[in-house]
Structure formats: structure tokens, C-alpha cells
Design a protein around this motif. Sequence first.
Motif, mmCIF file in Angstrom:
data_model
loop_
_atom_site.group_PDB
_atom_site.id
_atom_site.type_symbol
_atom_site.label_atom_id
_atom_site.label_comp_id
_atom_site.label_asym_id
_atom_site.label_seq_id
_atom_site.Cartn_x
_atom_site.Cartn_y
_atom_site.Cartn_z
ATOM 1 N N ASP A 16 0.830 -1.193 0.000
ATOM 2 C CA ASP A 16 0.000 0.000 0.000
ATOM 3 C C ASP A 16 0.874 1.255 0.000
ATOM 4 O O ASP A 16 2.070 1.209 0.327
ATOM 5 N N ARG A 17 0.256 2.375 -0.344
ATOM 6 C CA ARG A 17 0.954 3.659 -0.384
ATOM 7 C C ARG A 17 1.746 3.860 0.913
ATOM 8 O O ARG A 17 1.229 3.685 2.017
ATOM 9 N N GLY A 18 3.033 4.188 0.759
ATOM 10 C CA GLY A 18 3.902 4.424 1.905
ATOM 11 C C GLY A 18 4.688 3.216 2.365
ATOM 12 O O GLY A 18 5.684 3.366 3.083
ATOM 13 N N ASP A 19 4.282 1.999 1.972
ATOM 14 C CA ASP A 19 5.049 0.801 2.319
ATOM 15 C C ASP A 19 6.395 0.827 1.606
ATOM 16 O O ASP A 19 6.525 1.398 0.516
ATOM 17 N N LEU A 20 7.373 0.184 2.184
ATOM 18 C CA LEU A 20 8.681 0.033 1.550
ATOM 19 C C LEU A 20 8.731 -1.338 0.896
ATOM 20 O O LEU A 20 8.455 -2.357 1.543
ATOM 21 N N ALA A 21 9.066 -1.374 -0.385
ATOM 22 C CA ALA A 21 8.926 -2.595 -1.187
ATOM 23 C C ALA A 21 9.789 -3.745 -0.663
ATOM 24 O O ALA A 21 9.264 -4.793 -0.276
ATOM 25 N N LEU A 22 11.097 -3.600 -0.686
ATOM 26 C CA LEU A 22 11.981 -4.702 -0.304
ATOM 27 C C LEU A 22 11.765 -5.096 1.153
ATOM 28 O O LEU A 22 11.682 -6.284 1.472
ATOM 29 N N GLU A 23 11.639 -4.114 2.015
ATOM 30 C CA GLU A 23 11.450 -4.403 3.426
ATOM 31 C C GLU A 23 10.145 -5.172 3.659
ATOM 32 O O GLU A 23 10.086 -6.080 4.493
ATOM 33 N N SER A 24 9.086 -4.837 2.916
ATOM 34 C CA SER A 24 7.803 -5.542 3.051
ATOM 35 C C SER A 24 7.901 -6.966 2.522
ATOM 36 O O SER A 24 7.315 -7.886 3.099
ATOM 37 N N ILE A 25 8.639 -7.163 1.444
ATOM 38 C CA ILE A 25 8.837 -8.510 0.907
ATOM 39 C C ILE A 25 9.612 -9.357 1.915
ATOM 40 O O ILE A 25 9.287 -10.521 2.152
ATOM 41 N N GLU A 26 10.628 -8.767 2.540
ATOM 42 C CA GLU A 26 11.383 -9.484 3.579
ATOM 43 C C GLU A 26 10.470 -9.863 4.744
ATOM 44 O O GLU A 26 10.554 -10.983 5.265
ATOM 45 N N THR A 27 9.587 -8.956 5.148
ATOM 46 C CA THR A 27 8.643 -9.241 6.229
ATOM 47 C C THR A 27 7.718 -10.390 5.850
ATOM 48 O O THR A 27 7.472 -11.296 6.658
ATOM 49 N N ALA A 28 7.213 -10.377 4.613
ATOM 50 C CA ALA A 28 6.333 -11.459 4.153
ATOM 51 C C ALA A 28 7.076 -12.786 4.152
ATOM 52 O O ALA A 28 6.510 -13.823 4.525
ATOM 53 N N CYS A 29 8.348 -12.795 3.766
ATOM 54 C CA CYS A 29 9.143 -14.031 3.805
ATOM 55 C C CYS A 29 9.242 -14.551 5.232
ATOM 56 O O CYS A 29 9.110 -15.761 5.466
ATOM 57 N N ASP A 30 9.457 -13.660 6.183
ATOM 58 C CA ASP A 30 9.522 -14.063 7.601
ATOM 59 C C ASP A 30 8.175 -14.600 8.074
ATOM 60 O O ASP A 30 8.105 -15.662 8.697
ATOM 61 N N GLU A 31 7.102 -13.867 7.785
ATOM 62 C CA GLU A 31 5.776 -14.249 8.264
ATOM 63 C C GLU A 31 5.293 -15.578 7.695
ATOM 64 O O GLU A 31 4.541 -16.301 8.341
#
Length: 144
Positions: A16-31
Motif C-alpha cells: 500500500d501507499r507508503g510501504d517500503l517494497a523490499l522491506e515488506s517482501i522481507e517481512t512477508a518471507c519471515d511471516e
Amino acid sequence: MESFEADDGHVIVRLDRGDLALESIETACDEHDVDTGAVVTGIGTFSNLNIHYVDRTDLPDDQADRNVDLQLEGAWEVTDINGVIADGEPHLHVTAFDGERTVGGHLEDGCEINVLGEVTIRKIDGLELERRPGERNVSQLRQR
């Protein structure tokens, strides 16, 4: 950012607007416990683009001497994000267009979503990969 996992292990990440792309992908990998996998598709828009690319063929040992870092402001239409996830760490490339030029390279931290982003991650079961420095300090995939 929100992520969704299918029965077959594919993970869809909504940025979503304001999210950081790579950091969010890393978070999804962890989750979603993505150890080894691939980002098979990614699209969206960034309000800034941070990438690096190699512009040399002689490959000096020091990576800082062979990479060109770009930090580009403005609206960027992302036409593709893809790459391999090894030991839970994504190595991703991106292609984007700002209305005048198309650029591509290694996706870096700090790329902020402008309007939206959508990324598909495919888990790969039965294979454990990691990256280790190889010849000329180039990060290479190896089986763990």
C-alpha cells in the motif's frame, strides 16, 4: 502491507501507499516461513527508486568499486520485480519507467510505494539454498 498464502504455498503480497517494497517482501518471507523461493512477479508504482547495477567487466574485489548506486526521485511505474530467495533473504531485480527512461537493477532498501504494489512469491520446498562469496567476492548460490 498485507500478505496471503495459498494452499500450494504461493504468497501474494499487497503493498500500500507508503510501504517500503523490499522491506515488506522481507517481512512477508519471515511471516510465511519462506526459506528458499522465488519472487516470480511484481508490479506497482514507487515514489522513489533505489537500485544498483554493475557497470564494469573487470570486477574489482571491492563491490563498492564495481557498483553504480542510483537514488531516483519521482513517480516510477514498476514493470517487473523478480529474483531468488535463499536462506530467507531476497535477491531481487527491478525494472521501472518514469515517463522518460527505463532503468533496471538490484532492488535496494527504501523504495516507497506510491499507489500500489503486488508481488507473488513461490516457496520452493525440498531445497535449501544460501549465498556465499565466491570468486571476486561475487555472492553465489550454494546448497546448504
